[in-house]
Design a protein around this motif. Structure first.
Motif, PDB file in Angstrom:
ATOM      1  N   ASN A  83      96.826  64.443  -8.905  1.00 61.66           N
ATOM      2  CA  ASN A  83      96.268  65.608  -8.848  1.00 61.66           C
ATOM      3  C   ASN A  83      96.731  66.790 -10.001  1.00 61.66           C
ATOM      4  O   ASN A  83      96.395  67.656 -10.887  1.00 61.66           O
ATOM      5  CB  ASN A  83      96.309  66.568  -7.874  1.00 61.66           C
ATOM      6  N   VAL A  84      97.889  66.882  -9.975  1.00 61.53           N
ATOM      7  CA  VAL A  84      98.664  67.845 -10.642  1.00 61.53           C
ATOM      8  C   VAL A  84      98.838  67.357 -12.197  1.00 61.53           C
ATOM      9  O   VAL A  84      98.618  68.700 -12.949  1.00 61.53           O
ATOM     10  CB  VAL A  84     100.339  67.894 -10.539  1.00 61.53           C
ATOM     11  N   GLU A  85      99.111  66.104 -12.982  1.00 61.26           N
ATOM     12  CA  GLU A  85      98.987  65.856 -13.728  1.00 61.26           C
ATOM     13  C   GLU A  85      97.226  65.629 -13.921  1.00 61.26           C
ATOM     14  O   GLU A  85      97.170  66.694 -15.991  1.00 61.26           O
ATOM     15  CB  GLU A  85      99.081  64.666 -14.496  1.00 61.26           C
ATOM     16  N   ASP A  86      96.280  65.729 -13.521  1.00 62.08           N
ATOM     17  CA  ASP A  86      94.757  65.648 -14.452  1.00 62.08           C
ATOM     18  C   ASP A  86      94.609  67.169 -14.341  1.00 62.08           C
ATOM     19  O   ASP A  86      93.808  67.803 -15.451  1.00 62.08           O
ATOM     20  CB  ASP A  86      93.499  65.379 -12.900  1.00 62.08           C
ATOM     21  N   THR A  87      95.204  68.550 -12.902  1.00 66.76           N
ATOM     22  CA  THR A  87      94.927  70.247 -13.528  1.00 66.76           C
ATOM     23  C   THR A  87      96.181  70.144 -14.483  1.00 66.76           C
ATOM     24  O   THR A  87      94.963  71.003 -15.531  1.00 66.76           O
ATOM     25  CB  THR A  87      95.451  70.717 -12.717  1.00 66.76           C
ATOM     26  N   GLY A  88      96.788  69.439 -15.004  1.00 64.86           N
ATOM     27  CA  GLY A  88      97.947  69.447 -16.324  1.00 64.86           C
ATOM     28  C   GLY A  88      96.874  69.665 -17.528  1.00 64.86           C
ATOM     29  O   GLY A  88      97.173  70.465 -18.418  1.00 64.86           O
ATOM     30  N   ARG A  89      96.332  68.244 -17.484  1.00 67.81           N
ATOM     31  CA  ARG A  89      95.278  68.373 -18.708  1.00 67.81           C
ATOM     32  C   ARG A  89      94.376  69.084 -18.919  1.00 67.81           C
ATOM     33  O   ARG A  89      94.051  69.474 -20.116  1.00 67.81           O
ATOM     34  CB  ARG A  89      95.091  66.911 -18.156  1.00 67.81           C
ATOM     35  N   HIS A  90      93.525  69.050 -18.195  1.00 70.79           N
ATOM     36  CA  HIS A  90      93.246  70.716 -17.657  1.00 70.79           C
ATOM     37  C   HIS A  90      93.532  71.739 -18.787  1.00 70.79           C
ATOM     38  O   HIS A  90      92.640  72.642 -19.329  1.00 70.79           O
ATOM     39  CB  HIS A  90      92.029  70.597 -17.154  1.00 70.79           C
ATOM     40  N   LEU A  91      94.438  72.335 -18.218  1.00 69.85           N
ATOM     41  CA  LEU A  91      94.795  73.419 -18.586  1.00 69.85           C
ATOM     42  C   LEU A  91      95.056  73.570 -19.401  1.00 69.85           C
ATOM     43  O   LEU A  91      95.035  74.725 -20.452  1.00 69.85           O
ATOM     44  CB  LEU A  91      96.237  73.956 -17.052  1.00 69.85           C
ATOM     45  N   ALA A  92      95.889  72.104 -20.447  1.00 69.62           N
ATOM     46  CA  ALA A  92      96.426  71.602 -21.808  1.00 69.62           C
ATOM     47  C   ALA A  92      95.143  72.390 -22.739  1.00 69.62           C
ATOM     48  O   ALA A  92      94.981  73.057 -23.512  1.00 69.62           O
ATOM     49  CB  ALA A  92      96.960  71.059 -21.652  1.00 69.62           C
ATOM     50  N   LEU A  93      94.199  71.829 -22.238  1.00 67.21           N
ATOM     51  CA  LEU A  93      92.788  71.838 -23.137  1.00 67.21           C
ATOM     52  C   LEU A  93      92.313  73.540 -23.446  1.00 67.21           C
ATOM     53  O   LEU A  93      92.001  73.971 -24.055  1.00 67.21           O
ATOM     54  CB  LEU A  93      91.712  70.972 -22.775  1.00 67.21           C
ATOM     55  N   GLU A  94      92.305  74.213 -22.107  1.00 62.84           N
ATOM     56  CA  GLU A  94      92.333  74.956 -22.428  1.00 62.84           C
ATOM     57  C   GLU A  94      92.769  76.082 -22.887  1.00 62.84           C
ATOM     58  O   GLU A  94      92.411  77.067 -23.246  1.00 62.84           O
ATOM     59  CB  GLU A  94      91.624  75.501 -20.855  1.00 62.84           C
ATOM     60  N   LEU A  95      94.153  75.634 -23.002  1.00 67.81           N
ATOM     61  CA  LEU A  95      94.802  77.111 -23.543  1.00 67.81           C
ATOM     62  C   LEU A  95      94.851  76.763 -25.233  1.00 67.81           C
ATOM     63  O   LEU A  95      95.270  77.808 -25.467  1.00 67.81           O
ATOM     64  CB  LEU A  95      96.435  76.620 -22.895  1.00 67.81           C
ATOM     65  N   GLU A  96      94.613  75.124 -25.434  1.00 69.58           N
ATOM     66  CA  GLU A  96      94.469  74.840 -26.986  1.00 69.58           C
ATOM     67  C   GLU A  96      92.923  75.342 -27.419  1.00 69.58           C
ATOM     68  O   GLU A  96      92.351  75.053 -28.487  1.00 69.58           O
ATOM     69  CB  GLU A  96      94.554  73.159 -26.997  1.00 69.58           C
ATOM     70  N   ARG A  97      92.099  76.276 -26.690  1.00 68.20           N
ATOM     71  CA  ARG A  97      90.546  76.406 -27.277  1.00 68.20           C
ATOM     72  C   ARG A  97      90.642  76.670 -28.343  1.00 68.20           C
ATOM     73  O   ARG A  97      91.411  78.371 -28.261  1.00 68.20           O
ATOM     74  CB  ARG A  97      90.161  77.453 -26.015  1.00 68.20           C
ATOM     75  N   TYR A  98      89.414  77.022 -29.533  1.00 67.07           N
ATOM     76  CA  TYR A  98      89.553  77.269 -30.231  1.00 67.07           C
ATOM     77  C   TYR A  98      90.786  76.894 -31.344  1.00 67.07           C
ATOM     78  O   TYR A  98      90.906  77.746 -32.457  1.00 67.07           O
ATOM     79  CB  TYR A  98      89.678  79.483 -30.069  1.00 67.07           C
ATOM     80  N   LEU A  99      91.787  76.357 -30.984  1.00 70.16           N
ATOM     81  CA  LEU A  99      93.089  75.968 -32.334  1.00 70.16           C
ATOM     82  C   LEU A  99      92.254  74.667 -33.355  1.00 70.16           C
ATOM     83  O   LEU A  99      92.083  75.124 -34.442  1.00 70.16           O
ATOM     84  CB  LEU A  99      94.293  75.208 -31.222  1.00 70.16           C
ATOM     85  N   THR A 100      91.599  74.261 -32.521  1.00 72.73           N
ATOM     86  CA  THR A 100      91.256  73.046 -33.302  1.00 72.73           C
ATOM     87  C   THR A 100      90.036  74.387 -34.870  1.00 72.73           C
ATOM     88  O   THR A 100      90.233  72.994 -35.959  1.00 72.73           O
ATOM     89  CB  THR A 100      89.794  72.261 -32.923  1.00 72.73           C
TER      90      THR A 100
END
Length: 213
Positions: free
Chosen positions: A91-108
């Motif tokens: 559960n923590v790993e899945d949440t962490g992946r989603h959070l990483a994507l949110e924190l990287e928003r617009y960086l691409t």
């Protein structure tokens, strides 16, 4: 500044749009990636106190999810308590992946702007050189003002492409590093809470075993 933009002629318009978009992303990420917004400094201690006093319930977990990125990953830890470590870890790993994507928003998008801006500037340079050679073919070297116009288009667009690309690349790399740092801290604090819950569960089991004995 306006005179420079006018000298760049129409090829400079995409560069202006790129610069506005890049500035917007830089400012938005500067606001969203503030450490106090992602990792509120007192939240872990507060959650640990809830656990120690048995005050964790569905309402508190729901409020944590709405609180901050750190709150979301701590809520993921609390969801299975100290009972099912495997489910908790997943559960923590899945949440962490989603959070990483949110924190990287617009960086691409910011990285893309850093890449294409010099190419857009090069396109403007080519347009300027075409105009210069076209003026030479029509009037020879006897119309320096027409030659100067084409050269100005070429130089302004070259400079404009670099002007947008260099800061965009710098901020892209900076925010990538900041996201990595924040994600590492999120994982560390989630690990601390998981260990704390495991210890409390172990103590509770020992106490129950003593009572049964």
């Amino acid at each position: 500044m306006w005179d420079l933009l006018k000298a760049g002629d129409w090829p400079v318009i995409p560069l202006v749009l790129c610069s506005i978009l890049a500035l917007g992303i830089v400012l938005e990420r500067a606001w969203s990636l503030q450490r106090r917004r992602v990792l509120p400094p007192t939240l872990l201690g507060q959650v640990q106190r809830w656990c120690a006093s048995g005050e964790v319930d569905g309402a508190r977990i729901h409020s944590l999810r709405q609180h901050s990125p750190l709150g979301r990953i701590l809520a993921a830890v609390l969801l299975h308590g100290g009972e099912d470590r495997q489910r908790q870890r997943e559960n923590v790993e899945d949440t962490g992946r989603h959070l990483a994507l949110e924190l990287e928003r617009y960086l691409t998008a910011l990285g893309t702007l850093a890449t294409i801006s010099p190419l857009i500037g090069l396109f403007g340079t080519v347009i300027g050189m075409i105009e210069t050679f076209n003026a030479i073919s029509l009037t020879g070297l006897g119309a320096p003002e027409q030659l100067a116009s084409g050269i100005a288009i070429a130089l302004v667009n070259t400079a404009g492409g670099l002007f947008v690309a260099i800061p965009s690349y710098i901020f892209h790399r900076y925010y990538r590093g900041r996201v990595d740092e924040l994600v590492a801290d999120l994982e560390r604090q989630a690990g601390e809470l998981a260990e704390s819950l495991a210890e409390q569960t172990a103590r509770l089991r020992r106490a129950q075993a003593v009572k049964r004995a």
